[in-house]
Scaffold this motif. Structure first.
Motif, PDB file in Angstrom:
ATOM      1  N   LEU A  87       0.855  -1.176   0.000  1.00 26.74           N
ATOM      2  CA  LEU A  87       0.000   0.000   0.000  1.00 26.74           C
ATOM      3  C   LEU A  87       0.895   1.232   0.000  1.00 26.74           C
ATOM      4  O   LEU A  87       1.743   1.384   0.878  1.00 26.74           O
ATOM      5  CB  LEU A  87      -0.906  -0.006   1.239  1.00 26.74           C
ATOM      6  N   LEU A  88       0.745   2.073  -1.022  1.00 28.76           N
ATOM      7  CA  LEU A  88       1.504   3.320  -1.106  1.00 28.76           C
ATOM      8  C   LEU A  88       0.540   4.464  -0.857  1.00 28.76           C
ATOM      9  O   LEU A  88      -0.519   4.530  -1.498  1.00 28.76           O
ATOM     10  CB  LEU A  88       2.159   3.464  -2.479  1.00 28.76           C
ATOM     11  N   VAL A  89       0.887   5.348   0.088  1.00 29.04           N
ATOM     12  CA  VAL A  89      -0.002   6.448   0.450  1.00 29.04           C
ATOM     13  C   VAL A  89       0.769   7.760   0.455  1.00 29.04           C
ATOM     14  O   VAL A  89       1.945   7.799   0.806  1.00 29.04           O
ATOM     15  CB  VAL A  89      -0.672   6.209   1.826  1.00 29.04           C
ATOM     16  N   GLY A  90       0.090   8.808   0.025  1.00 30.79           N
ATOM     17  CA  GLY A  90       0.726  10.119   0.001  1.00 30.79           C
ATOM     18  C   GLY A  90      -0.300  11.202  -0.208  1.00 30.79           C
ATOM     19  O   GLY A  90      -1.500  10.996  -0.040  1.00 30.79           O
ATOM     20  N   VAL A  91       0.206  12.348  -0.598  1.00 27.95           N
ATOM     21  CA  VAL A  91      -0.616  13.521  -0.846  1.00 27.95           C
ATOM     22  C   VAL A  91      -0.469  13.872  -2.319  1.00 27.95           C
ATOM     23  O   VAL A  91       0.600  13.661  -2.907  1.00 27.95           O
ATOM     24  CB  VAL A  91      -0.152  14.687   0.072  1.00 27.95           C
ATOM     25  N   GLY A  92      -1.537  14.376  -2.918  1.00 19.67           N
ATOM     26  CA  GLY A  92      -1.507  14.746  -4.328  1.00 19.67           C
ATOM     27  C   GLY A  92      -0.283  15.569  -4.683  1.00 19.67           C
ATOM     28  O   GLY A  92       0.071  16.491  -3.961  1.00 19.67           O
ATOM     29  N   GLY A  93       0.383  15.213  -5.769  1.00 21.22           N
ATOM     30  CA  GLY A  93       1.552  15.938  -6.231  1.00 21.22           C
ATOM     31  C   GLY A  93       2.870  15.327  -5.778  1.00 21.22           C
ATOM     32  O   GLY A  93       3.940  15.765  -6.196  1.00 21.22           O
ATOM     33  N   GLN A  94       2.818  14.280  -4.940  1.00 20.08           N
ATOM     34  CA  GLN A  94       4.052  13.673  -4.438  1.00 20.08           C
ATOM     35  C   GLN A  94       4.601  12.571  -5.340  1.00 20.08           C
ATOM     36  O   GLN A  94       5.685  12.064  -5.083  1.00 20.08           O
ATOM     37  CB  GLN A  94       3.841  13.099  -3.036  1.00 20.08           C
ATOM     38  N   GLY A  95       3.860  12.159  -6.344  1.00 21.56           N
ATOM     39  CA  GLY A  95       4.366  11.134  -7.258  1.00 21.56           C
ATOM     40  C   GLY A  95       4.072   9.714  -6.811  1.00 21.56           C
ATOM     41  O   GLY A  95       4.737   8.768  -7.237  1.00 21.56           O
ATOM     42  N   THR A  96       3.059   9.544  -5.988  1.00 15.43           N
ATOM     43  CA  THR A  96       2.682   8.226  -5.487  1.00 15.43           C
ATOM     44  C   THR A  96       2.302   7.293  -6.636  1.00 15.43           C
ATOM     45  O   THR A  96       2.730   6.136  -6.680  1.00 15.43           O
ATOM     46  CB  THR A  96       1.493   8.356  -4.503  1.00 15.43           C
ATOM     47  N   ILE A  97       1.518   7.802  -7.575  1.00 14.99           N
ATOM     48  CA  ILE A  97       1.038   6.959  -8.674  1.00 14.99           C
ATOM     49  C   ILE A  97       2.175   6.590  -9.623  1.00 14.99           C
ATOM     50  O   ILE A  97       2.273   5.441 -10.061  1.00 14.99           O
ATOM     51  CB  ILE A  97      -0.149   7.631  -9.392  1.00 14.99           C
ATOM     52  N   LEU A  98       3.067   7.522  -9.906  1.00 12.32           N
ATOM     53  CA  LEU A  98       4.220   7.207 -10.755  1.00 12.32           C
ATOM     54  C   LEU A  98       5.053   6.089 -10.127  1.00 12.32           C
ATOM     55  O   LEU A  98       5.420   5.127 -10.803  1.00 12.32           O
ATOM     56  CB  LEU A  98       5.097   8.440 -10.985  1.00 12.32           C
ATOM     57  N   ALA A  99       5.327   6.187  -8.833  1.00 11.57           N
ATOM     58  CA  ALA A  99       6.104   5.153  -8.143  1.00 11.57           C
ATOM     59  C   ALA A  99       5.400   3.797  -8.252  1.00 11.57           C
ATOM     60  O   ALA A  99       6.038   2.768  -8.492  1.00 11.57           O
ATOM     61  CB  ALA A  99       6.316   5.531  -6.680  1.00 11.57           C
ATOM     62  N   SER A 100       4.074   3.800  -8.116  1.00  8.95           N
ATOM     63  CA  SER A 100       3.299   2.559  -8.203  1.00  8.95           C
ATOM     64  C   SER A 100       3.352   1.960  -9.602  1.00  8.95           C
ATOM     65  O   SER A 100       3.415   0.741  -9.759  1.00  8.95           O
ATOM     66  CB  SER A 100       1.844   2.819  -7.820  1.00  8.95           C
ATOM     67  N   LYS A 101       3.324   2.825 -10.619  1.00  7.46           N
ATOM     68  CA  LYS A 101       3.388   2.332 -12.002  1.00  7.46           C
ATOM     69  C   LYS A 101       4.748   1.702 -12.296  1.00  7.46           C
ATOM     70  O   LYS A 101       4.826   0.663 -12.940  1.00  7.46           O
ATOM     71  CB  LYS A 101       3.081   3.461 -12.984  1.00  7.46           C
TER      72      LYS A 101
ATOM     73  N   SER B 100      -7.346  -4.889   2.094  1.00 13.05           N
ATOM     74  CA  SER B 100      -8.221  -4.589   3.234  1.00 13.05           C
ATOM     75  C   SER B 100      -7.385  -4.288   4.472  1.00 13.05           C
ATOM     76  O   SER B 100      -6.182  -4.533   4.497  1.00 13.05           O
ATOM     77  CB  SER B 100      -9.129  -5.794   3.525  1.00 13.05           C
ATOM     78  N   GLU B 101      -8.038  -3.782   5.521  1.00 12.45           N
ATOM     79  CA  GLU B 101      -7.340  -3.499   6.777  1.00 12.45           C
ATOM     80  C   GLU B 101      -6.632  -4.753   7.263  1.00 12.45           C
ATOM     81  O   GLU B 101      -7.165  -5.858   7.176  1.00 12.45           O
ATOM     82  CB  GLU B 101      -8.320  -3.000   7.835  1.00 12.45           C
ATOM     83  N   GLY B 102      -5.407  -4.576   7.750  1.00  2.75           N
ATOM     84  CA  GLY B 102      -4.631  -5.681   8.294  1.00  2.75           C
ATOM     85  C   GLY B 102      -4.014  -6.603   7.260  1.00  2.75           C
ATOM     86  O   GLY B 102      -3.495  -7.657   7.608  1.00  2.75           O
ATOM     87  N   GLU B 103      -4.038  -6.225   5.980  1.00  2.00           N
ATOM     88  CA  GLU B 103      -3.553  -7.109   4.904  1.00  2.00           C
ATOM     89  C   GLU B 103      -2.263  -6.657   4.231  1.00  2.00           C
ATOM     90  O   GLU B 103      -1.651  -7.436   3.509  1.00  2.00           O
ATOM     91  CB  GLU B 103      -4.613  -7.223   3.796  1.00  2.00           C
ATOM     92  N   ALA B 104      -1.835  -5.425   4.417  1.00  2.00           N
ATOM     93  CA  ALA B 104      -0.653  -4.929   3.693  1.00  2.00           C
ATOM     94  C   ALA B 104       0.632  -5.514   4.286  1.00  2.00           C
ATOM     95  O   ALA B 104       0.859  -5.429   5.495  1.00  2.00           O
ATOM     96  CB  ALA B 104      -0.604  -3.403   3.725  1.00  2.00           C
ATOM     97  N   ASP B 105       1.441  -6.113   3.427  1.00  2.00           N
ATOM     98  CA  ASP B 105       2.753  -6.604   3.854  1.00  2.00           C
ATOM     99  C   ASP B 105       3.696  -5.433   4.087  1.00  2.00           C
ATOM    100  O   ASP B 105       4.582  -5.504   4.936  1.00  2.00           O
ATOM    101  CB  ASP B 105       3.345  -7.523   2.776  1.00  2.00           C
ATOM    102  N   ILE B 106       3.490  -4.394   3.303  1.00  2.00           N
ATOM    103  CA  ILE B 106       4.321  -3.201   3.441  1.00  2.00           C
ATOM    104  C   ILE B 106       3.466  -1.969   3.167  1.00  2.00           C
ATOM    105  O   ILE B 106       2.630  -1.974   2.266  1.00  2.00           O
ATOM    106  CB  ILE B 106       5.571  -3.273   2.532  1.00  2.00           C
ATOM    107  N   LEU B 107       3.674  -0.965   3.988  1.00  2.00           N
ATOM    108  CA  LEU B 107       3.002   0.323   3.823  1.00  2.00           C
ATOM    109  C   LEU B 107       4.091   1.354   3.588  1.00  2.00           C
ATOM    110  O   LEU B 107       4.991   1.507   4.409  1.00  2.00           O
ATOM    111  CB  LEU B 107       2.196   0.670   5.084  1.00  2.00           C
ATOM    112  N   VAL B 108       4.026   2.015   2.435  1.00  2.00           N
ATOM    113  CA  VAL B 108       4.992   3.051   2.094  1.00  2.00           C
ATOM    114  C   VAL B 108       4.261   4.382   2.149  1.00  2.00           C
ATOM    115  O   VAL B 108       3.319   4.601   1.387  1.00  2.00           O
ATOM    116  CB  VAL B 108       5.587   2.831   0.679  1.00  2.00           C
ATOM    117  N   ALA B 109       4.692   5.240   3.071  1.00  2.00           N
ATOM    118  CA  ALA B 109       4.030   6.528   3.258  1.00  2.00           C
ATOM    119  C   ALA B 109       4.944   7.647   2.793  1.00  2.00           C
ATOM    120  O   ALA B 109       6.055   7.790   3.288  1.00  2.00           O
ATOM    121  CB  ALA B 109       3.652   6.713   4.720  1.00  2.00           C
TER     122      ALA B 109
END
Length: 193
Positions: A10-24, A68-77
């Motif tokens: 799960l990758l989470v951020g704020v608009g403009g930080q490049g979260t989607i590019l990193a995911s792609k 779902s909640e409790g399922e992410a092996d890694i959370l990148v914030a």
């Protein structure tokens, strides 16, 4: 990874930080490694600094991109408050990668709320395996703070043991040519953190 296990990032951020590019970039690399990959992106008011989350799931066969909640092996914030907001999605033995960076939401900017204090301490108390670093500083030292998303991606690749493929080639496919050199440096710097 055994044949039927699926990993969830799960990758989470704020608009403009490049979260989607990193995911792609991540998804493309995982496909090159031979995994079945599903990706789902959710934009809040991303153009106005709202939350952006991306679910990436990979394995031999993946049926749904949704974590779902409790399922992410890694959370990148990409931002600390987003890490706090999405922490319940991390597995008990999951890995938390946090950019030591604060973006104040509108209520904080208007003085109606306070940005939480000592989030890093809270992360360390709640999560056994937490990695906190200033990806913005690393990216700034490379010449452009906007490359912090790729610094975080490099740290993720290393943390997940996914460094067996040529990520420079993947970056070359996804990132505009004029930013490729910077992003390759950012990826390497992240992998060394």
């Amino acid at each position: 990874m055994n044949s039927n296990s699926t990993k969830s990032i799960l990758l989470v951020g704020v608009g403009g930080q490049g979260t989607i590019l990193a995911s792609k970039v991540l998804s493309e690399g995982l496909m090159r490694m031979g995994y079945d990959v599903k990706m789902s992106e959710i934009h809040g008011m991303s153009q106005r600094g709202g939350s952006v989350t991306t679910h990436v799931r990979y394995g031999s066969k993946v049926y749904s991109p949704v974590i779902s909640e409790g399922e992410a092996d890694i959370l990148v914030a990409f931002e600390k408050l987003e890490a706090a907001r999405w922490l319940t999605y991390l597995k008990d033995r999951g890995v938390l990668v946090v950019n030591d960076y604060e973006i104040y939401p509108v209520p904080v900017l208007l003085g109606r709320a306070k940005y939480p204090e000592d989030l890093n301490g809270m992360f360390r108390r709640k999560v056994k395996d937490v990695k906190i670093f200033d990806a913005g500083k690393v990216a700034q030292d490379l010449g452009n703070v906007k490359a912090q998303n790729v610094v975080l991606l490099g740290a993720l690749i290393k943390a997940m043991g996914l460094d067996a493929i040529n990520w420079e080639e993947v970056l070359a496919e996804v990132v505009p040519a004029r930013f490729l050199e910077l992003n390759v440096k950012a990826l390497k710097a992240g992998m060394e953190l």
